[in-house]
Scaffold this active site. Structure first.
Site: not given
Length: 426
Positions: A75, A99, A111, A199, A230, A359
């Site tokens: 992820k 995380k 990533k 976030t 954001n 998510s």
């Protein structure tokens, strides 16, 4: 134009490896598991051609690094940025592993992205670039294998293009079962209510919990934000609702300050038609970007790129709290200086984990064919993040370590337990 540069002193990958090795030593990590976690599982580099609006072909380089999947599918976000390279992707993928583990999610870490400045391309070109990248990735991503999400310079529209391209490669009977190949989609295309603010909300919530534990309120606290995308916008929005004062903002174009406070709403309305740029905001004056981190405030929220707080500027910092909205914004030398000066750093893998928690709920919602209202979503995110926060705080208090080390101890120990229980094939 002012550019927020990442110093060349140490790469993010070197920083994350130092952090990992420090924690592995502290917890006496099983040496075999240490070997596994110190390297990535897969590093995918793709060169792909795309026809531009003028008919010419450009060749782009894309990356997807999959660090570890001991706890579940990979992820992590996809970023479109000119500095994107495989080392950055490796560092960011490793941080995602920690995380998701710390958050108690059934995910590993990945990533990736494309080495590109999206400002130089039209919307139709960005769509073709994104779709061609998705096609080139092929079966290296999937709803039970590797689930991308938005990151720097990508958004819900980017995710919608990826999902549509990926689903189009499946048979008609399979398409509806593959919507959750990405998260961060528009609500009308299977996205989660509240994912846009998750976030930023998480950064705000960790700050609120931190000051509540000190028997202090956020009201009247002064803060500065680097990056007004954001994350920067939403954390500022929630903090302003609590009575905190936004003193200064820095982005790639300008650094602005108003001692009386900057209206989050007004700055957002100013930046929206300017592709997010804060430059030219009439209700604040521009200042020297070198003096930004040294401003007198209660806490700093770096929400832009990595390696922004370094040995070169850490001595200037007067704030007593750093809340890491970005991934890896503080390098190890900067952190050493801050800790010596009594500054608390709420680490990225805790502080900005509201996004990946959101998510997870979007992924579950798609998987189960459900639709949750905004208030229910935010309550779920708050509950899960609060649980993580309390675990880290307890480890800080009982192990007498800094916040990052405490978070790493919890994250890496959970993965170690999974390997010990499962064994290593063959």
């Amino acid at each position: 134009m002012i550019t927020i540069k990442e110093p060349a002193k140490k790469s993010m990958y070197e920083n994350v490896m130092e952090q990992f090795n420090k924690t592995a030593d502290i917890i006496n990590l099983n040496p075999d598991i240490r070997k596994i976690l110190s390297i990535t599982n897969n590093e995918i580099i793709i060169h792909f051609p795309v026809k531009m609006d003028n008919g010419k072909v450009e060749v782009f380089t894309g990356y997807r690094v999959q660090h570890n999947n001991a706890l579940g599918p990979y992820k992590g976000g996809l970023r479109f940025h000119p500095t994107m390279d495989v080392d950055d992707a490796k560092a960011l993928a490793m941080w995602m592993t920690w995380k998701t583990s710390l958050a108690g999610l059934p995910y590993g870490g990945a990533k990736g992205g494309i080495q590109i400045d999206p400002r130089n391309y039209s919307l139709s070109e960005l769509e073709r670039i994104t779709r061609r990248f998705t096609y080139a990735l092929g079966e290296n991503i999937g709803p039970e294998l590797d689930i991308p999400a938005p990151d720097v310079n990508t958004n819900e529209q980017t995710m919608a293009w990826i999902a549509d391209t990926y689903m189009s490669t499946k048979s008609p009977s399979e398409r509806s079962n593959n919507k959750h190949v990405v998260t961060g989609k528009p609500v009308g295309s299977g996205g989660l209510e509240g994912r846009d603010r998750a976030t930023g909300f998480g950064v705000y919530l960790t700050l609120k919990l931190f000051f509540e534990n000190k028997k202090e309120s956020l009201s009247g606290k002064k803060f500065i934000v680097q990056g007004f995308g954001n994350v920067g916008y939403w954390v500022s929005y929630f903090l302003e609702q609590e009575g905190a004062l936004l003193l200064a903002v820095q982005d790639a174009h300008a650094t602005i300050i108003n001692d009386e406070g900057i209206s989050v709403h007004d700055l957002y309305e100013h930046s929206k038609p300017r592709k997010g740029s804060i430059q030219g905001f009439s209700s604040a004056k521009e200042m020297d970007p070198k003096d930004f981190f040294g401003l007198d405030c209660d806490f700093i929220i770096p929400a832009a790129l990595g390696n922004q707080i370094t040995g070169a500027n850490a001595y200037d910092i007067k704030a007593k709290v750093i809340a890491e909205g970005a991934n890896g914004p503080t390098d190890n030398e900067g952190e050493r200086i801050l800790l010596e000066n009594g500054v608390t750093i709420i680490p990225d893998i805790l502080c900005n984990s509201g996004g990946v928690i959101g998510s997870y709920f979007e992924w579950l919602q798609n998987r189960n064919g459900e639709l949750w209202p905004l208030d229910e979503v935010m309550a779920k995110i708050e509950k899960k993040l609060t649980e993580s926060y309390k675990k880290v705080q307890n480890t800080v208090n009982t192990s007498h370590v800094d916040w990052r080390t405490a978070a790493y101890i919890l994250a890496i120990s959970r993965i170690e337990t999974a390997y010990v229980q499962r064994g290593i094939f063959p």
